[in-house]
Design a protein around this motif. Structure first.
Motif, short mmCIF file in Angstrom:
data_model
loop_
_atom_site.label_atom_id
_atom_site.label_comp_id
_atom_site.label_asym_id
_atom_site.label_seq_id
_atom_site.Cartn_x
_atom_site.Cartn_y
_atom_site.Cartn_z
N LYS A 161 21.26 27.86 -83.30
CA LYS A 161 20.47 28.11 -84.63
C LYS A 161 21.32 28.49 -85.72
N LEU A 162 22.50 27.99 -85.77
CA LEU A 162 23.28 28.37 -86.69
C LEU A 162 22.82 27.83 -88.01
N THR A 163 23.00 28.80 -89.25
CA THR A 163 22.63 28.57 -90.38
C THR A 163 24.01 28.60 -91.58
N GLY A 164 23.44 28.20 -92.87
CA GLY A 164 24.59 28.37 -93.61
C GLY A 164 25.48 27.28 -93.77
N PRO A 165 26.47 27.26 -94.74
CA PRO A 165 27.57 26.29 -94.68
C PRO A 165 28.59 26.21 -93.46
N ILE A 166 29.27 25.10 -93.40
CA ILE A 166 30.52 25.04 -92.60
C ILE A 166 31.59 25.68 -93.42
N THR A 178 38.86 18.49 -81.32
CA THR A 178 37.29 18.48 -81.02
C THR A 178 36.64 19.51 -81.85
N PHE A 179 35.48 19.11 -82.50
CA PHE A 179 34.71 19.95 -83.16
C PHE A 179 33.24 19.41 -83.38
N THR A 180 32.40 20.20 -82.88
CA THR A 180 30.97 19.74 -83.07
C THR A 180 30.05 20.77 -83.33
N VAL A 181 29.24 20.62 -84.44
CA VAL A 181 28.10 21.58 -84.80
C VAL A 181 26.73 20.98 -84.88
N ALA A 182 26.54 19.84 -84.11
CA ALA A 182 25.39 19.09 -84.23
C ALA A 182 24.29 19.90 -83.77
N TYR A 183 23.02 19.61 -84.29
CA TYR A 183 21.71 20.10 -83.95
C TYR A 183 21.81 21.75 -84.03
N ASN A 184 21.88 22.23 -85.38
CA ASN A 184 21.92 23.19 -85.83
C ASN A 184 20.93 23.15 -87.05
N LEU A 185 21.00 24.35 -88.15
CA LEU A 185 20.38 24.36 -89.08
C LEU A 185 21.30 24.46 -90.27
N LEU A 186 22.39 24.03 -90.27
CA LEU A 186 23.33 24.33 -91.11
C LEU A 186 23.03 23.45 -92.58
N THR A 187 23.63 23.98 -93.69
CA THR A 187 23.32 23.41 -94.99
C THR A 187 24.78 22.96 -95.88
N GLY A 188 24.69 22.25 -96.85
CA GLY A 188 25.57 22.01 -97.77
C GLY A 188 26.72 20.99 -97.46
N PRO A 189 27.73 20.71 -97.99
CA PRO A 189 28.56 19.59 -97.98
C PRO A 189 29.55 20.06 -96.73
N ILE A 190 29.78 18.79 -96.20
CA ILE A 190 30.84 19.15 -94.93
C ILE A 190 32.43 19.18 -95.48
N PRO A 191 33.10 20.08 -95.13
CA PRO A 191 34.36 20.05 -95.54
C PRO A 191 35.38 18.99 -95.17
N PRO A 206 19.40 19.12 -90.52
CA PRO A 206 18.47 18.34 -91.73
C PRO A 206 19.21 18.54 -93.30
N ALA A 207 20.05 19.79 -93.60
CA ALA A 207 20.26 19.76 -95.06
C ALA A 207 21.91 19.75 -95.21
N LEU A 208 22.44 19.30 -93.91
CA LEU A 208 24.05 18.96 -94.18
C LEU A 208 24.40 17.73 -94.74
N CYS A 209 25.35 17.63 -95.48
CA CYS A 209 25.66 16.14 -96.00
C CYS A 209 27.20 15.93 -96.28
N GLY A 210 27.41 14.74 -96.77
CA GLY A 210 28.64 14.51 -96.88
C GLY A 210 29.32 13.74 -95.68
N LYS A 211 30.45 12.92 -95.87
CA LYS A 211 31.31 12.41 -94.79
C LYS A 211 31.11 13.08 -93.56
N PRO A 212 31.00 12.40 -92.52
CA PRO A 212 30.60 11.12 -92.40
C PRO A 212 29.12 10.85 -92.20
#
Length: 282
Positions: A161-166, A178-191, A206-212
């Motif tokens: 249930k992690l929030t905020g940006p990466i 290997t890096f995965t943060v799927a199925y959380n509540l993260l927001t903002g652009p992906i670095p 739902p509020a995460l965006c940017g490539k990929p």
């Protein structure tokens, strides 16, 4: 010359391993205390730790036979990996894990751990190459301090249930594959990471965006500004049309009144007809 360089590197590596071994040989008591603290701090719903982690033993390497514990050597009480996945454990992240000073792998996935991931986590597990905290109930933001775990190859934080940006600081982890943060509540652009991770690593935020994932839209502030500007233009246009209509009817009324003043009785057209009848044909 190349041979000499290789020999030198080999000698340095051996010296480092020897020094590390000497340092860690004094850490075996700390490793035992580390596991005791973990057992005491977590609720063991299914009894995996209670049935296996028995500390009434003085033999060297006895903790290496505990469920979920790998040692550097089977006859030495030095923890290499802690693997406690899917054991029904409840509680917060065990801070006394800092006493397992030679640990390089930590897997606490698929349990019922909650609370925030410690903000100073790199201090607690400085040498880990693999960290799996997935499928728990961790909340709050991903700590920037994870960027100081410079040996990380694997970082799994999905299904929490992690929030905020990466944190963009995580892009500094040059070893991470290997890096995965799927199925959380993260927001903002992906670095922008050095390794190209698939969309599965970020999906269902739902509020995460940017490539990929999908391209980031205009910020909320920009959207509000556009709406306000559009409303202002629309308001001005409406006011101009309204003013034009009012002026149209005003001048029309004035024109009618002037006509009435010239012909108070309103029979000017009849006079013109009478005048026409008075003309004689030659």
């Amino acid at each position: 010359m190349v041979l000499h360089s290789r020999v030198f590197v080999l000698l340095v590596s051996v010296m480092v391993l020897l020094l590390l071994g000497c340092t860690l040989s004094f850490a075996t008591k700390d490793d035992i205390e580390c596991l005791k603290s973990i057992k005491a701090s977590l609720e063991d719903s299914f009894g995996y730790l209670n049935s296996s982690w028995n500390f009434n033993n003085d033999t060297e390497g006895f903790i290496c036979r505990f469920t979920g514990i790998d040692c550097w050597h089977p006859d030495e009480n030095r923890v290499l990996n802690i693997r406690l996945s899917d054991m029904g454990l409840k509680g917060a992240f065990p801070r006394d894990i800092i006493k397992c000073k030679s640990m390089t792998g930590l897997d606490l996935s698929s349990n019922k751990l909650y609370g925030k991931i410690p903000s100073d986590i790199a201090k607690l597990i400085p040498y880990v190459t693999s960290l799996d905290l997935s499928s728990n109930n961790f909340s709050g933001e991903i700590p920037k301090n994870l960027a100081n775990c410079s040996f990380l190859n694997i970082l799994n934080l999905d299904h929490n249930k992690l929030t905020g940006p990466i944190p963009p600081e995580l892009t500094l982890l040059s070893r991470m594959k290997t890096f995965t943060v799927a199925y959380n509540l993260l927001t903002g652009p992906i670095p922008v990471f050095r390794t190209m991770y698939s969309a599965d690593s970020f999906t269902n935020n739902p509020a995460l965006c940017g490539k990929p994932l999908d391209q980031c839209r205009v910020t909320t502030k920009g959207t509000k500004t556009g709406v306000i500007a559009g409303a202002a233009v629309g308001g001005v246009t409406f006011a101009a049309i309204g003013t034009a209509i009012v002026l149209f009817f005003y001048y029309r009324k004035v024109s009618v009144m002037r006509k009435k003043d010239d012909d108070p009785d309103g029979n000017k057209w009849t006079k013109s007809l009478n005048g026409a009848k008075g003309i004689k044909a030659s």
